[in-house]
Design an enzyme around this catalytic site. Structure first.
Site, PDB file in Angstrom:
ATOM      1  N   ARG A  55       0.847  -1.196   0.000  1.00 19.54           N
ATOM      2  CA  ARG A  55       0.000   0.000   0.000  1.00 19.54           C
ATOM      3  C   ARG A  55       0.881   1.245   0.000  1.00 19.54           C
ATOM      4  NH1 ARG A  55       1.684   2.090   3.868  1.00 19.54           N
ATOM      5  NH2 ARG A  55       0.501   3.987   3.483  1.00 19.54           N
ATOM      6  N   GLY A  56       0.203   2.401  -0.179  1.00 21.55           N
ATOM      7  CA  GLY A  56       0.927   3.649  -0.363  1.00 21.55           C
ATOM      8  C   GLY A  56       1.050   3.847  -1.864  1.00 21.55           C
ATOM      9  N   ALA A  57       0.676   5.033  -2.345  1.00 25.31           N
ATOM     10  CA  ALA A  57       0.551   5.240  -3.790  1.00 25.31           C
ATOM     11  C   ALA A  57       1.802   4.826  -4.583  1.00 25.31           C
ATOM     12  CB  ALA A  57       0.161   6.696  -4.057  1.00 25.31           C
ATOM     13  N   ARG A  98      -7.726  -1.022  -6.823  1.00 30.12           N
ATOM     14  CA  ARG A  98      -7.988   0.178  -5.998  1.00 30.12           C
ATOM     15  C   ARG A  98      -8.113   1.368  -6.957  1.00 30.12           C
ATOM     16  NH1 ARG A  98      -4.469   1.208  -0.755  1.00 30.12           N
ATOM     17  NH2 ARG A  98      -6.442   2.099  -0.031  1.00 30.12           N
ATOM     18  N   GLN A 205      -2.747   3.002   9.730  1.00 29.90           N
ATOM     19  CA  GLN A 205      -1.424   3.081   9.094  1.00 29.90           C
ATOM     20  C   GLN A 205      -0.466   3.947   9.925  1.00 29.90           C
ATOM     21  OE1 GLN A 205      -4.330   3.409   7.535  1.00 29.90           O
ATOM     22  NE2 GLN A 205      -4.277   2.691   5.437  1.00 29.90           N
ATOM     23  N   ASP A 246      -2.281  10.679  -2.770  1.00 30.50           N
ATOM     24  CA  ASP A 246      -2.574   9.548  -3.661  1.00 30.50           C
ATOM     25  C   ASP A 246      -2.847   9.998  -5.079  1.00 30.50           C
ATOM     26  OD1 ASP A 246      -3.248   8.480  -0.818  1.00 30.50           O
ATOM     27  OD2 ASP A 246      -2.928   6.742  -2.117  1.00 30.50           O
ATOM     28  N   ASN A 256      -5.895  12.128  -0.388  1.00 29.86           N
ATOM     29  CA  ASN A 256      -4.994  11.397   0.504  1.00 29.86           C
ATOM     30  C   ASN A 256      -5.876  10.672   1.520  1.00 29.86           C
ATOM     31  OD1 ASN A 256      -2.256  10.727   1.318  1.00 29.86           O
ATOM     32  ND2 ASN A 256      -2.629  11.924   3.151  1.00 29.86           N
ATOM     33  N   LYS A 257      -5.246   9.926   2.393  1.00 30.64           N
ATOM     34  CA  LYS A 257      -5.971   9.110   3.364  1.00 30.64           C
ATOM     35  C   LYS A 257      -7.087   9.878   4.061  1.00 30.64           C
ATOM     36  CE  LYS A 257      -5.656   5.691   3.993  1.00 30.64           C
ATOM     37  NZ  LYS A 257      -6.616   4.779   3.293  1.00 30.64           N
TER      38      LYS A 257
HETATM   39  O1  MRU Z   1      -4.872   3.254   1.890  1.00 31.13           O
HETATM   40  P1  MRU Z   1      -3.393   3.491   1.861  1.00 31.13           P
HETATM   41  O2  MRU Z   1      -2.707   3.042   3.103  1.00 31.13           O
HETATM   42  O3  MRU Z   1      -2.745   2.963   0.609  1.00 31.13           O
HETATM   43  O4  MRU Z   1      -3.274   5.086   1.808  1.00 31.13           O
HETATM   44  C1  MRU Z   1      -2.017   5.654   1.683  1.00 31.13           C
HETATM   45  C2  MRU Z   1      -1.987   7.118   1.796  1.00 31.13           C
HETATM   46  O5  MRU Z   1      -3.001   7.776   1.884  1.00 31.13           O
HETATM   47  C3  MRU Z   1      -0.629   7.755   1.686  1.00 31.13           C
HETATM   48  O6  MRU Z   1      -0.593   8.957   2.389  1.00 31.13           O
HETATM   49  C4  MRU Z   1      -0.305   8.033   0.226  1.00 31.13           C
HETATM   50  O7  MRU Z   1      -0.466   6.888  -0.546  1.00 31.13           O
HETATM   51  C5  MRU Z   1       1.060   8.558   0.042  1.00 31.13           C
HETATM   52  S1  MRU Z   1       2.315   7.346   0.268  1.00 31.13           S
HETATM   53  C6  MRU Z   1       3.774   8.095  -0.087  1.00 31.13           C
END
Ligand code: MRU
Length: 356
Positions: A55-57, A98, A205, A246, A256-257
């Site tokens: 996970r994480g973009a 996703r 997270q 994201d 973002n999250k």
């Molecule tokens: O649902 P996730 O854990 O994939 O969400 C991730 C985020 O929102 C991060 O802040 C984003 O992907 C940036 S990671 C460098």
């Protein structure tokens, strides 16, 4: 190697020695178990993204590149047209795992274009090119994260407090991370800051990953519940907010999250500079504003049951579980990219910086 360097060099995504599998740290198991998982089937790759094992973009984009390579090895003896059809199918299928982070589509699109442009080569040679491209995406992310971390660090002073939300560290990217990178780089160079990590309901997270990474690196980190961001700001403990993204729309709105836009509103109220840090692979110039960003809706079970010994809500209670929200660009102080820090007017300055 000091602790911060060690954290940055943990291999969250790699290829197995015989190149037949993608190896990932299963992020759903952290912080209690450091488990590596190997995947080489389409369905398992899809699930790894969908269930947030990876996970994480940026990490999702890197993983998708390697996944397409590992999958394409299996059908490298097909004639080109059938190979391409299968490759495009796998890429499209991974795209359904996703919807919000643009890095996934950016990476699969880049791979599809490479295959389309290599028509005249024998298929095994195309597969080798796919491998090199996946490695290139990974290396580019390492380089971009280092530059982002440098720009971010240039804004920080010894002893300052930084609040972050979700996880934008090495686990979410490649090596340094985006929003967490400045603090890790600072630690390596003897610049110490205090970090407040929002736990980040519902999937935690911030608690499970960000405080894990920072604590392991020896950075001063304090874990707070999401609803405590206001009190730490009011107490005067936060000098800056650094968080990831994201998808950044052309006008600077960004997804973002879930909870990010609330943090942005609080930061505005308390007069705290608020920065989003992300690589160019997260900027979507085809998306004019945040309104066009699709927000992922996830299983209500993540709110009602997931972390508890027994359910914390009636099974039939209505539940809304968006995984992301969009922060209006008016709430942003700046966007920190590998090419520099972008300030308002975002639409104009993003275009200028990236020659669009
Ligand atoms: O649902 P996730 O854990 O994939 O969400 C991730 C985020 O929102 C991060 O802040 C984003 O992907 C940036 S990671 C460098």
């Amino acid at each position: 190697m000091n602790n911060a360097t060690e954290v940055m060099h943990a291999k969250n995504i790699s290829l197995s020695e015989d190149l037949s599998k993608v190896v990932i740290i299963d992020q759903t198991q952290l912080p209690n178990r450091l488990v590596y998982v190997e995947v080489d089937e389409l369905e398992d790759c899809w699930k790894a993204i969908h269930t947030l094992q990876v996970r994480g973009a940026p990490a999702i984009g890197i993983f998708a590149g390697y996944a397409l390579y590992v999958l394409s090895r299996k059908y490298q003896y097909l004639p080109y047209d059938s190979f391409k059809e299968r490759f495009d199918h796998d890429a499209e299928y991974l795209n359904t795992s996703r919807p919000t982070a643009v890095n996934l589509f950016w990476a699969t699109d880049r791979m599809k274009k490479l295959v389309a442009a290599s028509k005249d080569l024998p298929v095994p040679a195309i597969v080798e090119k796919v491998c090199q491209e996946a490695k290139k995406i990974h290396q580019e992310d390492i380089d971009m994260c280092l530059k982002i971390s440098e720009y971010g660090l240039s804004l920080l002073k010894e002893g300052e407090g930084v609040l972050t939300h979700c996880n934008a560290g090495p686990l979410a990217t490649s090596r340094y991370g985006t929003a967490i990178g400045p603090m890790l780089l600072g630690k390596e160079r003897g610049i110490n800051v205090r970090v407040y990590s929002d736990e980040t309901r519902p999937l935690l997270q911030g608690a499970r990953l960000t405080s894990y990474e920072l604590q392991k690196a020896g950075v001063d980190v304090t874990l707070i519940c999401d609803n405590m961001a206001s009190i730490v700001m009011k107490n005067g403990w936060v000098d800056k907010v650094f968080l990831g993204c994201d998808r950044i729309a052309a006008n600077g709105d960004f997804a973002n999250k879930i909870g990010t836009s609330g943090v942005a509103i609080l930061a505005k109220y308390y007069g705290i500079p608020f920065y989003s840090l992300g690589p160019s692979s997260t900027i979507d110039f085809n998306c004019p504003t945040g309104k066009e960003i699709e927000i992922e809706l996830r299983d209500p079970d993540e709110i009602k049951n997931k972390w508890y010994a027994e359910p914390m809500a009636l099974p039939d209670v209505k539940c809304y579980n968006p995984a992301f929200d969009v922060t209006d660009h008016e709430l942003l102080t700046g966007i920190i990219t590998e090419k520099g820090i972008v300030y308002p007017p975002f639409e104009e300055n993003l275009k200028k910086l990236f020659n669009k």
